[in-house]
Design a protein around this motif. Sequence first.
Motif, PDB file in Angstrom:
ATOM      1  N   ALA B 102      27.059 -22.451   2.023  1.00 32.65           N
ATOM      2  CA  ALA B 102      26.143 -22.689   3.137  1.00 32.65           C
ATOM      3  C   ALA B 102      25.671 -24.142   3.075  1.00 32.65           C
ATOM      4  N   THR B 103      25.757 -24.852   4.192  1.00 29.82           N
ATOM      5  CA  THR B 103      25.278 -26.240   4.214  1.00 29.82           C
ATOM      6  C   THR B 103      23.788 -26.282   4.534  1.00 29.82           C
ATOM      7  N   VAL B 104      23.317 -25.259   5.207  1.00 27.05           N
ATOM      8  CA  VAL B 104      21.885 -25.045   5.427  1.00 27.05           C
ATOM      9  C   VAL B 104      21.666 -23.542   5.287  1.00 27.05           C
ATOM     10  N   ASP B 105      20.458 -23.104   5.247  1.00 27.50           N
ATOM     11  CA  ASP B 105      20.205 -21.667   5.171  1.00 27.50           C
ATOM     12  C   ASP B 105      21.003 -20.970   6.258  1.00 27.50           C
ATOM     13  N   ALA B 106      21.709 -19.922   5.874  1.00 23.79           N
ATOM     14  CA  ALA B 106      22.616 -19.296   6.825  1.00 23.79           C
ATOM     15  C   ALA B 106      22.564 -17.782   6.704  1.00 23.79           C
ATOM     16  N   VAL B 107      22.783 -17.137   7.826  1.00 23.58           N
ATOM     17  CA  VAL B 107      22.938 -15.682   7.855  1.00 23.58           C
ATOM     18  C   VAL B 107      24.353 -15.375   8.317  1.00 23.58           C
ATOM     19  N   VAL B 108      25.034 -14.511   7.605  1.00 19.67           N
ATOM     20  CA  VAL B 108      26.403 -14.155   7.969  1.00 19.67           C
ATOM     21  C   VAL B 108      26.563 -12.647   7.976  1.00 19.67           C
ATOM     22  N   LEU B 109      27.537 -12.188   8.734  1.00 18.16           N
ATOM     23  CA  LEU B 109      27.939 -10.795   8.679  1.00 18.16           C
ATOM     24  C   LEU B 109      29.141 -10.690   7.748  1.00 18.16           C
ATOM     25  N   VAL B 110      29.137  -9.686   6.926  1.00 23.56           N
ATOM     26  CA  VAL B 110      30.188  -9.521   5.922  1.00 23.56           C
ATOM     27  C   VAL B 110      30.908  -8.198   6.159  1.00 23.56           C
ATOM     28  N   MET B 111      32.222  -8.250   5.981  1.00 24.02           N
ATOM     29  CA  MET B 111      33.003  -7.015   6.070  1.00 24.02           C
ATOM     30  C   MET B 111      34.079  -7.025   5.027  1.00 24.02           C
ATOM     31  N   LYS B 112      34.464  -5.839   4.599  1.00 24.72           N
ATOM     32  CA  LYS B 112      35.604  -5.736   3.713  1.00 24.72           C
ATOM     33  C   LYS B 112      36.835  -6.193   4.469  1.00 24.72           C
ATOM     34  N   ARG B 113      37.580  -7.038   3.819  1.00 22.36           N
ATOM     35  CA  ARG B 113      38.830  -7.484   4.387  1.00 22.36           C
ATOM     36  C   ARG B 113      39.784  -6.317   4.619  1.00 22.36           C
ATOM     37  N   SER B 114      39.764  -5.394   3.683  1.00 22.04           N
ATOM     38  CA  SER B 114      40.672  -4.243   3.813  1.00 22.04           C
ATOM     39  C   SER B 114      40.326  -3.413   5.045  1.00 22.04           C
ATOM     40  N   THR B 115      39.064  -3.418   5.416  1.00 19.12           N
ATOM     41  CA  THR B 115      38.668  -2.675   6.611  1.00 19.12           C
ATOM     42  C   THR B 115      39.345  -3.257   7.845  1.00 19.12           C
ATOM     43  N   ILE B 116      39.224  -4.574   7.973  1.00 19.83           N
ATOM     44  CA  ILE B 116      39.858  -5.246   9.111  1.00 19.83           C
ATOM     45  C   ILE B 116      41.355  -4.983   9.109  1.00 19.83           C
ATOM     46  N   GLU B 117      41.961  -5.122   7.941  1.00 17.55           N
ATOM     47  CA  GLU B 117      43.410  -4.968   7.880  1.00 17.55           C
ATOM     48  C   GLU B 117      43.829  -3.539   8.180  1.00 17.55           C
ATOM     49  N   ALA B 118      42.982  -2.587   7.778  1.00 12.88           N
ATOM     50  CA  ALA B 118      43.291  -1.195   8.105  1.00 12.88           C
ATOM     51  C   ALA B 118      43.235  -0.991   9.616  1.00 12.88           C
TER      52      ALA B 118
END
Lengths: 228, 228
Positions: B102-118
């Motif tokens: 993060a270059t500044v305070d940041a909020v991100v959404l996280v997901m399992k990569r395997s979920t996307i690939e599934a």
Amino acid sequence: MLMQMARHSADPRFSSAPGRADKPVSGLKEIFRLMGARMKFERHNEIYGENEPAEYVYQVVSGAVRISKLLSDGRRQISAFGLPADVFGFDCGNEHRFSAEATVDAVVLVMKRSTIEAFAERDIHLAQELWKLATYELGRTQEHMLLLGRTNARERMVAFLRGMARRNHSANVVDLPMSRQDIADYLGLTIETVSRTLSALARAAAIGLPSSRRIVLRSHEALLEATT
Amino acid sequence: MLMQMARHSADPRFSSAPGRADKPVSGLKEIFRLMGARMKFERHNEIYGENEPAEYVYQVVSGAVRISKLLSDGRRQISAFGLPADVFGFDCGNEHRFSAEATVDAVVLVMKRSTIEAFAERDIHLAQELWKLATYELGRTQEHMLLLGRTNARERMVAFLRGMARRNHSANVVDLPMSRQDIADYLGLTIETVSRTLSALARAAAIGLPSSRRIVLRSHEALLEATT
DNA sequence: CGTCATTTTGAAGACTGTCAACGCGCGTGG
DNA sequence: CCACGCGCGTTGACAGTCTTCAAAATGACG
């Protein structure tokens, strides 16, 4: 773009029918082998140009191509060289954002882009292969950015020679299928700096230069410390 | 990392079922919206590191991230900045080839990569979207290579400011979510050259510098001729 | 108001680019 | 068969841009 794909073992019957898709074969290369039209380009000839409709995709059979972009004042950056087996010509939109030319006489297989995309519509594994291919290329290109942004002439030259040696899978002898100008435009240098850097590496006994298009990687130590 | 994840409950009806794909919606972003876990990173904190297993993928909600690679001696190249709505973390193999901070305070959404690939296994349109995304990124990265290989400091700076202005879709005012060092590492320059170039552009009345993190693009003509 | 990180500015130096000339290999034509 | 021209590559001298090293200025924050 989109070259240097992972070398998959090819299954003769590519699994592009939705029914049977259990094997992770390289469908793309199979499709090229079965459906590609053979075309020959003499060196310096354009395969496609910037802003042209991206109607076809290509696979190198022999020779070499460069994928490049030109600035209005003539400055050029080559983003990748296509060597035999490499696939190129995939762009995101309907127009090529780069141009492709043969750096030496080259034979390529040509296919309609729409054909591939039609297959990918029905074959999830081909779609995934295209994705993996693009992602792989992306990684390679990002590494090249590190080279262009943060290394000196000698480091760039050594990295280039190493990469060519690896891709030629000939241990230590590299036959360059491109001119000094092409190398310079790939490494973000001038032709003079390329020439001088090669001469310096030869003086340091890191390489041998039997001819201008042939380079022998001699001392791995010298190359390594040259990288530092 | 990946602690304090507040899991969202998955909505059963997100449009990645092959049945209804008439809308040009972004399936990927829909999936993130519905299934992404919200995470907060304070500035300078690592989201993932080079060579770590590429287990998760991310979407920026607020703040900014940098995708970068380090050389052993500390030289760094930033290949891209992630701004709100940008997706990052897709690598070709099982390991990240770059790191993200993060270059500044940041909020991100996280997901399992395997979920996307599934999902992509079953949804051809998502697979295609992933491909288009990678191909688009590839094109952008190649353009950046041209910048790094063939342009001077002023041209790089102007291109960067233009790009930020476009992505901020605020006409002429750019609020930079990164330090001078980050800009330097993105443009393949030193922090001093970045600072000097900005000062020179301000002297030429091409930009205004109300504060170090805010830049006003003043004279499009001055910027244009600066690009030449 | 002091401290620390960040940014800006200055001066000197290094690396690469520019301009120029020369060399080499090769095909063509006398 | 050899000379010539041409494309390509190499080498040299010098200049310019960017980096490096150093220090001052600015700004955020307790």
